[in-house]
Design a protein around this motif. Sequence first.
Motif, PDB file in Angstrom:
ATOM      1  N   ASP A 130      -7.807 -23.462  27.774  1.00 41.93           N
ATOM      2  CA  ASP A 130      -7.075 -24.553  28.430  1.00 41.93           C
ATOM      3  C   ASP A 130      -7.600 -24.683  29.862  1.00 41.93           C
ATOM      4  OD1 ASP A 130      -5.103 -26.425  28.925  1.00 41.93           O
ATOM      5  OD2 ASP A 130      -3.555 -24.916  29.318  1.00 41.93           O
ATOM      6  N   THR A 131      -8.491 -25.622  30.111  1.00 45.07           N
ATOM      7  CA  THR A 131      -9.177 -25.643  31.414  1.00 45.07           C
ATOM      8  C   THR A 131      -8.478 -26.484  32.480  1.00 45.07           C
ATOM      9  OG1 THR A 131     -10.609 -27.464  30.687  1.00 45.07           O
ATOM     10  CG2 THR A 131     -11.472 -25.209  30.445  1.00 45.07           C
ATOM     11  N   THR A 132      -7.591 -27.407  32.082  1.00 43.65           N
ATOM     12  CA  THR A 132      -6.980 -28.307  33.071  1.00 43.65           C
ATOM     13  C   THR A 132      -6.251 -27.559  34.200  1.00 43.65           C
ATOM     14  OG1 THR A 132      -6.795 -30.005  31.371  1.00 43.65           O
ATOM     15  CG2 THR A 132      -5.455 -30.320  33.349  1.00 43.65           C
ATOM     16  N   PRO A 133      -5.473 -26.505  33.870  1.00 42.18           N
ATOM     17  CA  PRO A 133      -4.764 -25.818  34.970  1.00 42.18           C
ATOM     18  C   PRO A 133      -5.689 -25.157  35.996  1.00 42.18           C
ATOM     19  CG  PRO A 133      -3.753 -25.298  32.858  1.00 42.18           C
ATOM     20  CD  PRO A 133      -5.048 -25.997  32.561  1.00 42.18           C
ATOM     21  N   PHE A 134      -6.950 -24.929  35.660  1.00 41.41           N
ATOM     22  CA  PHE A 134      -7.880 -24.328  36.621  1.00 41.41           C
ATOM     23  C   PHE A 134      -8.161 -25.264  37.798  1.00 41.41           C
ATOM     24  CE2 PHE A 134      -9.884 -20.509  34.662  1.00 41.41           C
ATOM     25  CZ  PHE A 134      -9.319 -20.568  33.405  1.00 41.41           C
ATOM     26  N   VAL A 135      -8.108 -26.559  37.532  1.00 40.78           N
ATOM     27  CA  VAL A 135      -8.656 -27.538  38.482  1.00 40.78           C
ATOM     28  C   VAL A 135      -7.620 -27.885  39.549  1.00 40.78           C
ATOM     29  CG1 VAL A 135      -9.702 -29.825  38.702  1.00 40.78           C
ATOM     30  CG2 VAL A 135     -10.141 -28.440  36.652  1.00 40.78           C
ATOM     31  N   MET A 136      -7.942 -27.529  40.795  1.00 36.16           N
ATOM     32  CA  MET A 136      -6.997 -27.660  41.918  1.00 36.16           C
ATOM     33  C   MET A 136      -6.522 -29.093  42.139  1.00 36.16           C
ATOM     34  SD  MET A 136      -5.950 -24.914  43.205  1.00 36.16           S
ATOM     35  CE  MET A 136      -5.077 -25.744  44.538  1.00 36.16           C
ATOM     36  N   GLU A 137      -7.413 -30.064  41.985  1.00 35.53           N
ATOM     37  CA  GLU A 137      -7.044 -31.424  42.407  1.00 35.53           C
ATOM     38  C   GLU A 137      -5.898 -31.999  41.582  1.00 35.53           C
ATOM     39  OE1 GLU A 137     -10.930 -33.611  41.292  1.00 35.53           O
ATOM     40  OE2 GLU A 137      -9.352 -35.046  40.903  1.00 35.53           O
ATOM     41  N   TYR A 138      -5.697 -31.499  40.352  1.00 33.29           N
ATOM     42  CA  TYR A 138      -4.565 -32.006  39.574  1.00 33.29           C
ATOM     43  C   TYR A 138      -3.237 -31.491  40.140  1.00 33.29           C
ATOM     44  CZ  TYR A 138      -8.397 -32.739  36.274  1.00 33.29           C
ATOM     45  OH  TYR A 138      -9.582 -33.093  35.700  1.00 33.29           O
ATOM     46  N   TRP A 139      -3.297 -30.325  40.763  1.00 26.35           N
ATOM     47  CA  TRP A 139      -2.078 -29.729  41.314  1.00 26.35           C
ATOM     48  C   TRP A 139      -1.722 -30.375  42.655  1.00 26.35           C
ATOM     49  CZ3 TRP A 139       0.771 -25.975  38.712  1.00 26.35           C
ATOM     50  CH2 TRP A 139       0.157 -25.456  37.565  1.00 26.35           C
TER      51      TRP A 139
ATOM     52  N   TRP B 135       3.357 -29.651  33.855  1.00 27.31           N
ATOM     53  CA  TRP B 135       3.043 -28.215  34.004  1.00 27.31           C
ATOM     54  C   TRP B 135       4.100 -27.315  33.394  1.00 27.31           C
ATOM     55  CZ3 TRP B 135      -1.775 -28.399  34.758  1.00 27.31           C
ATOM     56  CH2 TRP B 135      -2.383 -29.144  35.778  1.00 27.31           C
ATOM     57  N   ARG B 136       4.958 -27.837  32.547  1.00 28.52           N
ATOM     58  CA  ARG B 136       5.962 -26.971  31.898  1.00 28.52           C
ATOM     59  C   ARG B 136       5.252 -25.862  31.122  1.00 28.52           C
ATOM     60  NH1 ARG B 136       9.257 -31.003  28.281  1.00 28.52           N
ATOM     61  NH2 ARG B 136       7.261 -32.108  28.377  1.00 28.52           N
ATOM     62  N   GLY B 137       5.675 -24.634  31.344  1.00 28.24           N
ATOM     63  CA  GLY B 137       5.038 -23.498  30.654  1.00 28.24           C
ATOM     64  C   GLY B 137       3.726 -23.063  31.277  1.00 28.24           C
ATOM     65  N   VAL B 138       3.300 -23.716  32.357  1.00 33.92           N
ATOM     66  CA  VAL B 138       2.027 -23.389  33.005  1.00 33.92           C
ATOM     67  C   VAL B 138       2.259 -22.874  34.431  1.00 33.92           C
ATOM     68  CG1 VAL B 138      -0.176 -24.306  33.806  1.00 33.92           C
ATOM     69  CG2 VAL B 138       0.736 -25.031  31.593  1.00 33.92           C
ATOM     70  N   ALA B 139       2.977 -23.663  35.221  1.00 40.12           N
ATOM     71  CA  ALA B 139       3.200 -23.284  36.627  1.00 40.12           C
ATOM     72  C   ALA B 139       3.937 -21.940  36.719  1.00 40.12           C
ATOM     73  CB  ALA B 139       4.031 -24.372  37.325  1.00 40.12           C
ATOM     74  N   PRO B 140       3.612 -21.092  37.707  1.00 41.66           N
ATOM     75  CA  PRO B 140       2.627 -21.308  38.767  1.00 41.66           C
ATOM     76  C   PRO B 140       1.187 -21.078  38.299  1.00 41.66           C
ATOM     77  CG  PRO B 140       3.673 -19.158  39.040  1.00 41.66           C
ATOM     78  CD  PRO B 140       4.334 -19.816  37.850  1.00 41.66           C
ATOM     79  N   ARG B 141       0.284 -21.868  38.843  1.00 38.48           N
ATOM     80  CA  ARG B 141      -1.108 -21.893  38.433  1.00 38.48           C
ATOM     81  C   ARG B 141      -1.771 -20.520  38.476  1.00 38.48           C
ATOM     82  NH1 ARG B 141      -5.794 -21.956  41.376  1.00 38.48           N
ATOM     83  NH2 ARG B 141      -7.590 -22.919  40.375  1.00 38.48           N
ATOM     84  N   GLU B 142      -1.593 -19.791  39.583  1.00 41.16           N
ATOM     85  CA  GLU B 142      -2.343 -18.542  39.793  1.00 41.16           C
ATOM     86  C   GLU B 142      -2.041 -17.537  38.685  1.00 41.16           C
ATOM     87  OE1 GLU B 142      -0.903 -20.322  42.164  1.00 41.16           O
ATOM     88  OE2 GLU B 142      -2.793 -20.952  43.087  1.00 41.16           O
ATOM     89  N   THR B 143      -0.761 -17.419  38.328  1.00 36.22           N
ATOM     90  CA  THR B 143      -0.358 -16.469  37.286  1.00 36.22           C
ATOM     91  C   THR B 143      -0.935 -16.883  35.942  1.00 36.22           C
ATOM     92  OG1 THR B 143       1.726 -16.407  38.488  1.00 36.22           O
ATOM     93  CG2 THR B 143       1.653 -15.242  36.386  1.00 36.22           C
ATOM     94  N   TYR B 144      -0.819 -18.159  35.645  1.00 37.24           N
ATOM     95  CA  TYR B 144      -1.284 -18.678  34.367  1.00 37.24           C
ATOM     96  C   TYR B 144      -2.779 -18.442  34.200  1.00 37.24           C
ATOM     97  CZ  TYR B 144      -2.100 -22.040  30.587  1.00 37.24           C
ATOM     98  OH  TYR B 144      -2.474 -22.634  29.407  1.00 37.24           O
ATOM     99  N   VAL B 145      -3.543 -18.821  35.216  1.00 32.92           N
ATOM    100  CA  VAL B 145      -4.996 -18.690  35.144  1.00 32.92           C
ATOM    101  C   VAL B 145      -5.403 -17.214  35.079  1.00 32.92           C
ATOM    102  CG1 VAL B 145      -7.138 -19.043  36.457  1.00 32.92           C
ATOM    103  CG2 VAL B 145      -5.524 -20.935  36.184  1.00 32.92           C
ATOM    104  N   ALA B 146      -4.760 -16.378  35.893  1.00 32.32           N
ATOM    105  CA  ALA B 146      -5.107 -14.947  35.905  1.00 32.32           C
ATOM    106  C   ALA B 146      -4.836 -14.307  34.546  1.00 32.32           C
ATOM    107  CB  ALA B 146      -4.320 -14.230  37.001  1.00 32.32           C
ATOM    108  N   ASN B 147      -3.691 -14.629  33.945  1.00 38.54           N
ATOM    109  CA  ASN B 147      -3.361 -14.060  32.630  1.00 38.54           C
ATOM    110  C   ASN B 147      -4.316 -14.553  31.552  1.00 38.54           C
ATOM    111  OD1 ASN B 147      -1.203 -12.425  33.362  1.00 38.54           O
ATOM    112  ND2 ASN B 147       0.243 -14.119  33.272  1.00 38.54           N
TER     113      ASN B 147
END
Length: 325
Positions: free
Chosen positions: A156-165, A175-187
Amino acid sequence: MAVDMLLLAIVTLVFSSSSASAELQRFEHPVKGDGSLSLLVVGDWGRRGGYNQSHVATQMGKVGDELNIDFVISTGDNFYEDGLSGLDDKAFEESFSNVYVAPSLQKQWYIVLGNHDYRGDVLAQLSPVLRQTDSRWLCMRSFIVNTAIVQFFFVDTTPFVMEYWTDPEDNHYDWRGVAPRETYVANLLKDLDTALKESTAAWKFVVGHHTMRSVSEHGDTVELLENLLPILKAGGVDLYINGHDHCLEHIGSRDSPIQYLTSGGGSKAWRGVYTPNADKLHFFYDGQGFMSMELTERDVKVAFYDAFGTNLYEWSVTKEVNASM
Ligand SMILES: *[C@@H]1O[C@H](CO)[C@@H](O)[C@H](O)[C@H]1NC(C)=O
């Protein structure tokens, strides 16, 4: 007793929804009797048949029949402009079920989300209810498809991209089930890293919506080069397959064996942008089309086709079978 049960149920619920680092879900897909596998890849498509989507679909049907494909992969941006509005959005039939009607395309579809899908109701696209409407549909955020010869890692690459946030165009992202970005991407990166290193598959392919390397409109995605690419390199990935740029591309890396394949020509294309970069560009087509893959344990053959079904480009690679294995 009943209260205990209820409490247990609630605890379980809370646990499963908050355990962001769940293992990536795995699916098994059988290979053909002769041990081979063939499939199509299409991306950036859902426009109710418009912008040549129907022509691409027709040609996918023909090539799918010739290759007797086992499944189809969608690299995301499944529904324009703003994903699905909900489970009852008619775009699901109008842009998917009623467009990819050829008999050869009545196979499993493995589907990731694109940034445009995140602009609608993401939970609708992920819902098993859509699988009841059309049993081909399997859309998840990140998951693994195992076969006897190749393992596909869908990311799932969309959450990686800063400009969408930071929302520059004031689009709403779900971003339901995704935010916060850092935790989601790290996991996600941790789970992917583990899964890649544990994998013993002859071939490892990663599928995501966003480009890593591209000469077209969007160009490279820096967040993926910084965060995802090192894990793919360490994990021995052979191919990264994406959409996002509405074109067809084959780009080779200068610093690793990873090859970048863009199949994002499912509908609107012809952006007229070409920005060469330092990568090894092998093939670029700015128009509509799709990609096929034929695989055995030793060989991978990739081909790109345009909206008329013309075979534009072919590329193949052979892997030396490791004698010690
Ligand atoms: C449809 O495909 C043809 C052939 O590639 C192209 O000339 C035409 O511009 C395309 N139409 C659209 C709307 O992109």
